[in-house]
Design a protein around this motif. Structure first.
Motif, short mmCIF file in Angstrom:
data_model
loop_
_atom_site.label_atom_id
_atom_site.label_comp_id
_atom_site.label_asym_id
_atom_site.label_seq_id
_atom_site.Cartn_x
_atom_site.Cartn_y
_atom_site.Cartn_z
N VAL A 18 0.96 -1.20 0.14
CA VAL A 18 -0.01 0.04 0.04
C VAL A 18 0.81 1.25 -0.05
CG1 VAL A 18 -0.52 0.32 2.58
CG2 VAL A 18 -2.02 1.13 1.00
N ASP A 19 1.79 1.21 0.63
CA ASP A 19 2.91 2.31 0.84
C ASP A 19 3.99 2.23 0.06
OD1 ASP A 19 1.00 3.88 2.45
OD2 ASP A 19 1.79 2.82 4.26
N ALA A 20 4.17 1.36 -1.01
CA ALA A 20 5.31 1.06 -1.78
C ALA A 20 5.38 1.93 -3.04
CB ALA A 20 5.72 -0.46 -1.90
N TYR A 21 6.52 2.31 -3.29
CA TYR A 21 6.67 3.18 -4.58
C TYR A 21 7.72 2.36 -5.57
CZ TYR A 21 4.12 6.84 -2.37
OH TYR A 21 3.17 7.50 -1.62
N GLY A 22 7.40 1.79 -6.84
CA GLY A 22 8.45 0.94 -7.36
C GLY A 22 8.36 -0.33 -7.00
N GLU A 23 8.99 -1.40 -7.75
CA GLU A 23 9.10 -2.69 -7.80
C GLU A 23 9.85 -3.01 -6.47
OE1 GLU A 23 10.17 -5.18 -11.15
OE2 GLU A 23 9.12 -3.84 -12.51
N ASP A 24 11.01 -2.21 -6.12
CA ASP A 24 11.93 -2.86 -4.90
C ASP A 24 11.03 -2.78 -3.70
OD1 ASP A 24 13.84 -3.28 -6.64
OD2 ASP A 24 15.00 -1.54 -6.44
N GLU A 25 10.35 -1.52 -3.42
CA GLU A 25 9.74 -1.30 -2.32
C GLU A 25 8.44 -2.39 -2.07
OE1 GLU A 25 8.44 2.85 -1.48
OE2 GLU A 25 10.60 3.24 -1.83
N THR A 28 9.89 -5.53 -1.05
CA THR A 28 10.26 -5.33 0.43
C THR A 28 8.79 -5.49 1.24
OG1 THR A 28 12.10 -4.18 -0.02
CG2 THR A 28 11.14 -4.01 2.17
N GLY A 29 7.73 -4.91 0.68
CA GLY A 29 6.51 -5.13 1.30
C GLY A 29 6.00 -6.41 1.57
#
Length: 103
Positions: A18-25, A28-29
């Motif tokens: 929900v709070d992730a920006y981009g594939e890496d985040e 990580t989520g």
């Protein structure tokens, strides 16, 4: 193996990212949810040999892996390739959600 339908898996992915920006985040989520919810250790079979999955890790190149061992031998197995046991451990639905998202 999963009893969750597509909408449920996608809702889980949304919760994890929900709070992730981009594939890496996003990855990580999903890793964080696996780390929090997957009940380890559990037994699996890798290349016909029983092994223990002791946890998950996020590699420097961005892959989520299961940390497996048999005796003194240790190996990381990509979570996308990890054979799941039956019955599956608690939290396996997060592996299914990750696999669905990678899909």
């Amino acid at each position: 193996m999963s009893t969750l339908d597509r909408a449920e898996l996608e809702a889980m992915i949304e919760e994890a990212t929900v709070d992730a920006y981009g594939e890496d985040e996003q990855r990580t989520g999903l890793f964080t949810m696996l780390e929090e919810h997957l009940d380890v250790p559990f037994t699996t079979v890798v290349l016909g040999v029983e092994a223990m999955a002791h946890g998950v890790d996020l590699t420097p190149d961005g892959r989520i892996v299961a940390l497996c061992s048999r005796g003194r031998v240790r190996q990381s197995i990509g979570i996308l390739d990890l054979p799941l046991p039956s019955p599956a451990p608690e939290g396996v639905e997060w592996i299914e959600a990750y696999r669905h998202g990678a899909g």
